[in-house]
Design a protein around this motif. Structure first.
Motif, short mmCIF file in Angstrom:
data_model
loop_
_atom_site.label_atom_id
_atom_site.label_comp_id
_atom_site.label_asym_id
_atom_site.label_seq_id
_atom_site.Cartn_x
_atom_site.Cartn_y
_atom_site.Cartn_z
N GLN A 44 -4.40 -6.24 9.20
CA GLN A 44 -4.07 -5.78 8.02
C GLN A 44 -2.58 -5.83 8.04
O GLN A 44 -1.73 -5.99 6.86
CB GLN A 44 -4.65 -4.34 7.87
CG GLN A 44 -6.00 -3.98 7.87
CD GLN A 44 -6.70 -4.69 6.64
OE1 GLN A 44 -5.89 -4.98 5.41
NE2 GLN A 44 -7.74 -4.78 6.34
N HIS A 45 -1.93 -5.36 9.03
CA HIS A 45 -0.45 -4.95 9.13
C HIS A 45 0.36 -6.40 9.00
O HIS A 45 1.22 -6.61 8.27
CB HIS A 45 0.21 -4.16 9.93
CG HIS A 45 -0.25 -2.94 10.18
ND1 HIS A 45 0.42 -1.75 9.57
CD2 HIS A 45 -1.49 -2.22 10.57
CE1 HIS A 45 -0.22 -0.36 9.77
NE2 HIS A 45 -1.50 -0.74 10.15
N ALA A 85 -0.01 -8.22 5.61
CA ALA A 85 0.69 -7.29 4.63
C ALA A 85 2.28 -7.69 4.84
O ALA A 85 2.74 -7.91 3.64
CB ALA A 85 0.36 -6.19 4.66
N SER A 138 6.76 -0.03 12.74
CA SER A 138 5.43 0.49 12.29
C SER A 138 4.40 0.64 13.42
O SER A 138 4.07 -0.23 14.34
CB SER A 138 4.59 -0.43 11.48
OG SER A 138 3.49 -0.08 11.02
N CYS A 151 1.22 1.20 15.16
CA CYS A 151 -0.23 0.74 14.99
C CYS A 151 -1.22 1.32 16.13
O CYS A 151 -2.44 0.83 16.21
CB CYS A 151 -0.42 -0.64 14.66
SG CYS A 151 0.62 -1.13 13.23
N GLU A 205 0.44 4.52 11.33
CA GLU A 205 -1.01 4.31 10.91
C GLU A 205 -1.72 5.58 10.71
O GLU A 205 -1.40 6.59 11.56
CB GLU A 205 -1.54 3.31 12.00
CG GLU A 205 -2.91 3.04 11.87
CD GLU A 205 -3.50 2.30 10.45
OE1 GLU A 205 -3.77 3.28 9.48
OE2 GLU A 205 -2.96 1.26 10.11
N THR A 227 1.04 7.20 6.44
CA THR A 227 0.18 6.41 5.64
C THR A 227 -1.16 6.63 5.70
O THR A 227 -1.77 7.13 6.70
CB THR A 227 0.30 5.07 6.03
OG1 THR A 227 -0.23 4.94 7.33
CG2 THR A 227 1.77 4.48 6.23
N HIS A 261 -4.05 4.68 4.01
CA HIS A 261 -4.43 3.38 3.39
C HIS A 261 -5.27 3.56 2.26
O HIS A 261 -5.40 2.82 1.31
CB HIS A 261 -4.51 2.25 4.49
CG HIS A 261 -6.00 2.43 5.03
ND1 HIS A 261 -7.30 1.99 4.34
CD2 HIS A 261 -6.32 2.87 6.21
CE1 HIS A 261 -8.01 2.25 5.39
NE2 HIS A 261 -7.63 2.72 6.37
N GLU A 269 -4.80 -2.60 -0.04
CA GLU A 269 -4.37 -1.62 0.47
C GLU A 269 -2.95 -1.46 1.40
O GLU A 269 -2.15 -0.77 0.99
CB GLU A 269 -5.11 -0.51 1.04
CG GLU A 269 -6.66 -0.24 0.12
CD GLU A 269 -7.68 0.32 1.04
OE1 GLU A 269 -8.63 0.63 0.54
OE2 GLU A 269 -7.42 0.44 2.44
N TYR A 270 -2.80 -2.33 2.22
CA TYR A 270 -1.82 -2.11 3.15
C TYR A 270 -0.66 -3.03 2.56
O TYR A 270 0.60 -2.55 2.81
CB TYR A 270 -1.99 -3.21 4.38
CG TYR A 270 -2.95 -2.22 5.26
CD1 TYR A 270 -2.20 -1.43 6.30
CD2 TYR A 270 -4.05 -2.06 5.19
CE1 TYR A 270 -3.01 -0.50 7.40
CE2 TYR A 270 -5.05 -1.06 6.05
CZ TYR A 270 -4.28 -0.22 7.00
OH TYR A 270 -4.98 0.69 7.57
N TYR A 326 3.10 -1.07 2.24
CA TYR A 326 4.52 -1.51 2.89
C TYR A 326 5.48 -1.63 1.72
O TYR A 326 6.65 -1.20 1.91
CB TYR A 326 4.11 -2.78 3.64
CG TYR A 326 4.00 -2.77 5.07
CD1 TYR A 326 5.01 -2.59 5.91
CD2 TYR A 326 2.61 -2.76 5.34
CE1 TYR A 326 4.51 -2.47 7.12
CE2 TYR A 326 2.30 -2.76 6.70
CZ TYR A 326 3.28 -2.45 7.72
OH TYR A 326 2.89 -2.39 8.89
#
Length: 304
Positions: free
Chosen positions: A15-16, A19, A61, A63, A86, A113, A115, A260-261, A265
């Motif tokens: 995801q990250h 994105a 970020s 995670c 996250e 966050t 998501h 969503e991600y 961001y």
């Protein structure tokens, strides 16, 4: 803006990274992880070394799982970096409050966050419910832990949250869309006899609101929230991707980027530019209350 990902595991890679790479706001400039990396991106295994070597990276970020996250967030904030967390934002409410205080003192942005709040139909559901009287709400959130966390024993360790790892996604949507807040009144938590966190939970809230979470669903993912009102029934399906109003499916209405991600961001970029903080902890409050008020039931052992 240059950003570093810390903790290169499944969620980061799935995801990250995509994105960030698709965003006009961000450049993935470095990673920090004991085991993972991203091709073509400078990789560190020690976070202190990353902070020292790359002062040009102003945003990180985080995670990794929630238990070790506080120390990394603290180090980043004290080094003057903006921090994206996250979900869940921490292993405890106290940690989250401490991080917010530090971020305000240092003048950096901090983003807890959620998501699932960025799913396609969540804004439309919130708008429709805004002037309605809710008479009943129920969450059904069932999925397979083997599918979504294969072999990840940390989810069953203290701080791993168990079934609340996906369940908090539902709670993040619920706390976003309801026109009035609710609070937990009781819970039944099912713990495998060989595990430290629950594999299933049933929750009761004020306002005729309830929830059912289960990590033993092997057939299909069921991510649904049904809200009955004085003007009919709204149902969010597929984790908020689809909305049904009085048995009629609604089309998408918001114009934010798909996924969503990417929306998370975009929100983080706006927070950094505004020098703002978003640390809404309402979903985590419900989880903490469930552990405080919940009855414990021992069930069959679970192995991956």
């Amino acid at each position: 803006m240059k950003i570093a990902i810390v903790g290169v595991g499944k969620i980061a890679l799935d995801q990250h990274v995509p994105a960030i790479k698709a965003s006009p706001d961000w450049e993935l400039a470095a990673t920090c992880s004991r085991h993972g990396s991203v091709e073509g991106v400078e990789a560190f295994t020690d976070f202190a070394q990353l902070l020292e070597a790359r002062p040009d990276i102003r945003v990180v970020s985080l995670c990794m799982p929630p238990v070790p996250r506080f120390d990394y967030a603290r180090a980043a904030i004290l080094a003057g970096r903006h921090v994206m967390l996250e979900k869940p934002p921490g292993a405890s409410l106290a940690e989250c409050h401490a991080l917010e205080s530090m971020a305000r003192a240092q003048g950096v942005s901090l983003f807890a966050t959620w998501h699932s709040r960025c799913a396609d139909q969540v804004p439309a559901a919130k708008a429709w419910l805004a002037d309605k009287r809710v008479t009943r709400a129920h969450i059904t959130w069932r999925e397979s832990v083997r599918k979504w966390h294969p072999g990840q024993d940390w989810v069953f360790e203290p701080g791993g949250m168990g079934v609340f790892d996906p369940g908090i996604n539902a709670l993040s949507i619920l706390t976003e869309i309801l026109p009035a807040p609710v609070h937990l009144t009781g819970a039944l938590l099912e713990f495998p006899e060989n595990r430290q966190t629950p594999i299933a939970a049933r929750l009761a809230f004020s306002g005729h609101t309830s929830a059912e979470f289960d990590w033993r669903e092997e057939t299909r993912d069921i991510w649904q929230i049904e809200v009955a009102t004085d003007a009919g029934t709204l149902t969010l399906q597929d984790g908020g991707a689809r909305m049904v109003l009085n048995a009629v499916q609604s089309s998408a209405t918001d114009a934010t980027p798909s996924g969503e991600y990417p929306r998370l961001y975009a929100q983080m970029a706006a927070l950094v530019q505004a020098g703002a903080i978003d640390m809404d902890l309402a979903p985590l409050v419900h989880v903490a209350d469930a552990f405080m008020l919940g009855q414990r039931k021992t069930v069959a052992p679970f192995v991956f």
